[in-house]
Design an enzyme around this catalytic site. Sequence first.
Site, short mmCIF file in Angstrom:
data_model
loop_
_atom_site.label_atom_id
_atom_site.label_comp_id
_atom_site.label_asym_id
_atom_site.label_seq_id
_atom_site.Cartn_x
_atom_site.Cartn_y
_atom_site.Cartn_z
N ASP A 1 -7.27 1.75 -11.20
CA ASP A 1 -7.07 1.26 -9.84
C ASP A 1 -8.41 1.07 -9.16
OD1 ASP A 1 -4.35 1.30 -10.02
OD2 ASP A 1 -4.10 3.23 -9.00
N ARG B 1 2.60 7.71 -6.18
CA ARG B 1 2.32 6.97 -7.41
C ARG B 1 1.37 7.71 -8.34
NH1 ARG B 1 -1.99 3.74 -7.84
NH2 ARG B 1 -0.80 2.09 -8.86
N GLU C 1 0.89 5.87 24.24
CA GLU C 1 -0.56 5.91 24.41
C GLU C 1 -1.20 7.04 23.63
OE1 GLU C 1 -2.67 3.75 26.11
OE2 GLU C 1 -0.83 2.58 25.99
N PRO D 1 -6.86 6.97 15.40
CA PRO D 1 -8.07 6.16 15.22
C PRO D 1 -9.35 6.98 15.05
CG PRO D 1 -6.73 5.27 16.99
CD PRO D 1 -6.15 6.60 16.64
#
Length: 257
Positions: free
Chosen positions: A173, A158, A120, A93
Amino acid sequence: MRFDVITLFPELIAPFTQAGIVRRAFDSGQIVLRLWNPRDFAEGNYRRVDDRPFGGGPGMVMMAEPLARCLQAVRADRGEAGGEQAPVVLFSPIGDTLRHQAVERWAASSGAVLICGRYEGIDQRFIDRYVTHQISLGDFVLSGGEIAALALIDAVARLQPGVLNDEGSHQFDSFNPAVDGLLDCPHYTRPEAWEGESAPAALMSGHHAQIERWRRDQRLALTQRHRPELIAAARASGLLDRADEAFLAQQAPADRA
């Protein structure tokens, strides 16, 4: 290009190489994917890889030693004993949010070692010693790093030559700064009318300039409505022309909000 994925659940990753259009990147050898389970490098009958956090609290923490042994085995297999070492990426995060520009950099690289955390988290001492990059998919929490690893590998795969049916398809894109960084336009296919709604007339016209203008205007409108900061970035980079600015000026105030 080679990606080594360190994960407690390699079975979540393995099928990915044999499904969908990105399979071509693995079948062709453009991307080599190796999976490593730190449990194979843990000690004891139970091959323990986690323990309670110091200071108390909920959950368990992945131990540094099995991860370090696993990483050393990866480096030996990559032949990095005395040479340049591949980047070590942890999905976290606190990492930088993964964006198209970063995907392009990884797509042009020689690969990386991807660490998929669980529980955790991971003992900070391992992170401090070995991790070189931290990446986040956004402001939410997953049960592990495997989905994030697959997202990065898919986005990189890709962009490899020959993987997409149309070599130029990724050029438009969403978020591609090589073009303008705007969102993609809506797409339609047969039948021309479906449940009382017709596909846009401009797309049926056969007039290439009209089609391209319609698509451009749709990209501008969608981006202005949903991601106005991308319009500002394109404008600052000189990627909007007079026709673009004229179209944007005609949009309703609600669309510019």
